[in-house]
Scaffold this motif. Structure first.
Motif, PDB file in Angstrom:
ATOM      1  N   UNK A   1       7.949  -7.650  -7.626  1.00 14.28           N
ATOM      2  CA  UNK A   1       7.704  -6.204  -7.604  1.00 14.28           C
ATOM      3  C   UNK A   1       6.600  -5.830  -6.621  1.00 14.28           C
ATOM      4  N   UNK A   2       5.760  -6.797  -6.241  1.00 17.38           N
ATOM      5  CA  UNK A   2       4.622  -6.484  -5.364  1.00 17.38           C
ATOM      6  C   UNK A   2       4.537  -7.377  -4.140  1.00 17.38           C
TER       7      UNK A   2
ATOM      8  N   UNK B   1      10.724  -1.056   2.278  1.00 15.35           N
ATOM      9  CA  UNK B   1      10.368  -0.753   0.887  1.00 15.35           C
ATOM     10  C   UNK B   1      11.535  -0.124   0.126  1.00 15.35           C
ATOM     11  N   UNK B   2      12.271   0.729   0.800  1.00 13.16           N
ATOM     12  CA  UNK B   2      13.398   1.398   0.164  1.00 13.16           C
ATOM     13  C   UNK B   2      14.525   0.421  -0.160  1.00 13.16           C
ATOM     14  N   UNK B   3      14.878  -0.422   0.806  1.00 15.18           N
ATOM     15  CA  UNK B   3      16.007  -1.339   0.634  1.00 15.18           C
ATOM     16  C   UNK B   3      15.717  -2.454  -0.357  1.00 15.18           C
TER      17      UNK B   3
ATOM     18  N   UNK C   1       0.863  -2.738   2.021  1.00 14.32           N
ATOM     19  CA  UNK C   1       1.374  -1.372   2.158  1.00 14.32           C
ATOM     20  C   UNK C   1       1.224  -0.639   0.833  1.00 14.32           C
ATOM     21  N   UNK C   2       0.720   0.589   0.897  1.00 17.34           N
ATOM     22  CA  UNK C   2       0.596   1.424  -0.303  1.00 17.34           C
ATOM     23  C   UNK C   2       1.853   2.276  -0.431  1.00 17.34           C
ATOM     24  N   UNK C   3       2.456   2.267  -1.604  1.00 17.46           N
ATOM     25  CA  UNK C   3       3.665   3.052  -1.835  1.00 17.46           C
ATOM     26  C   UNK C   3       3.321   4.397  -2.472  1.00 17.46           C
ATOM     27  N   UNK C   4       4.281   5.303  -2.436  1.00 18.85           N
ATOM     28  CA  UNK C   4       4.088   6.618  -3.060  1.00 18.85           C
ATOM     29  C   UNK C   4       3.912   6.490  -4.569  1.00 18.85           C
TER      30      UNK C   4
ATOM     31  N   UNK D   1       2.103  -3.146  -2.091  1.00 20.95           N
ATOM     32  CA  UNK D   1       3.108  -4.183  -1.880  1.00 20.95           C
ATOM     33  C   UNK D   1       2.710  -5.009  -0.673  1.00 20.95           C
ATOM     34  N   UNK D   2       2.741  -6.310  -0.813  1.00 19.71           N
ATOM     35  CA  UNK D   2       2.461  -7.200   0.320  1.00 19.71           C
ATOM     36  C   UNK D   2       3.784  -7.613   0.961  1.00 19.71           C
TER      37      UNK D   2
END
Length: 295
Positions: free
Chosen positions: A113-114, A159-161, A90-93, A98-99
């Motif tokens: 972190x990733x 991703x947020x949590x 997943x690509x973050x803003x 992140x896998x």
């Protein structure tokens, strides 16, 4: 926000024409089969170890699916007494990739972190007396517990949590042995497979962000039977708890109890169920995870 062509949902296997293997890749024992129960094509991925066979979208690591829908739906069935593994990139803003991985091979939640690694509890069968899941010592599911499952992953919330990052888009999916998969779908809508189109219209669910499962993505339900009696529905993270779980598994209370806006239950009952879920999680959580969301 997904582009217009991605709304209201993207049928990933259909859009990327998985059966042609031009925009997707496969390795090892990957076969297309006709499933009599589901009345359609499914893909069987099997191998001696989870990474030996896989189905990957898109074909190479330099490409991207570019799918921005908040929810990822995976319609699949783990194979009994086998381990499976799924990777989502997943690509973050904030730009880092992140896998997100989940597997019944993982024994505990791990994070960097990733990379987020979630244990997946196969065939969690809730017994009122014991409140336990029926699994063998290796953590894999017993044969009579494995059902076709609709897994709903809220990528934005994950991703947020867990990393305090903002969701951008889904870059790639890698489905590793051992499992059967019917399809993948992304959408900003929360689909409830147990709700019919007529019930959705009567309840005016659209204004609450809820919708019945699109017909091309749905599991068949014989006349006189109910979806939730035949299949498993897992939503992660569960909306029923104020605290994030550290494993992906079926809720003993069923999807209606943990939905943000349940269709069949009054608001008072929903609050009680939410409070109960939160309390149960606090009591039974095996350990506190080193969690960046606590601040």
């Amino acid at each position: 926000v997904p582009a217009a062509w991605q709304r209201p949902y993207v049928n990933i296997f259909k859009h990327f024409r998985v059966e042609e293997w031009k925009r997707s890749a496969r390795e090892g024992d990957v076969a297309a089969l006709t499933d009599a129960r589901l009345k359609g094509t499914v893909y069987r991925i099997r191998g001696s170890v989870p990474t030996s066979s896989y189905l990957q979208l898109p074909r190479t690591g330099t490409q991207s699916l570019g799918l921005a829908g908040r929810y990822l739906y995976l319609l699949f069935r783990p194979m009994a007494r086998k381990h499976f593994l799924v990777h989502l990139d997943v690509v973050t803003k904030e730009n880092p990739v992140v896998r997100i991985s989940f597997s019944n091979l993982f024994k505990e939640f791990k994070s960097t972190a990733t990379w987020l690694q979630f244990p997946f509890v196969c065939g969690a069968t809730c017994h009122p007396a014991a409140g336990t899941s029926r699994r063998d010592p290796t953590g894999t599911a017993l044969a009579d517990d494995v059902r076709w499952t609709c897994l709903v992953l809220d990528l934005r919330s994950i991703l947020s949590l867990y990393l305090s990052r903002r969701y951008g888009h889904l870059k790639s999916v890698k489905l590793c042995s051992n499992l059967l998969v019917k399809n993948l779908c992304t959408s900003d809508l929360l689909f409830d497979p147990g709700v019919t189109f007529s019930e959705a219209r009567q309840g005016d669910l659209a204004c609450r962000g809820l919708a019945p499962m699109p017909r091309e993505m749905a599991f068949p339900v014989p006349k006189g039977q109910k979806w939730h009696d035949l299949y498993d529905y897992i939503r992660f993270p569960s909306e029923g708890s104020k605290l994030p779980y550290d494993s992906i598994q079926k809720s003993c209370l069923g999807p209606a109890a943990v939905s943000e806006d349940p269709v069949h239950q009054p608001v008072t009952l929903t609050k009680a169920v939410r409070d109960r879920l939160s309390l149960v999680h606090q009591i039974t959580s095996p350990k506190a995870v080193s969690a960046p969301w606590r601040g």
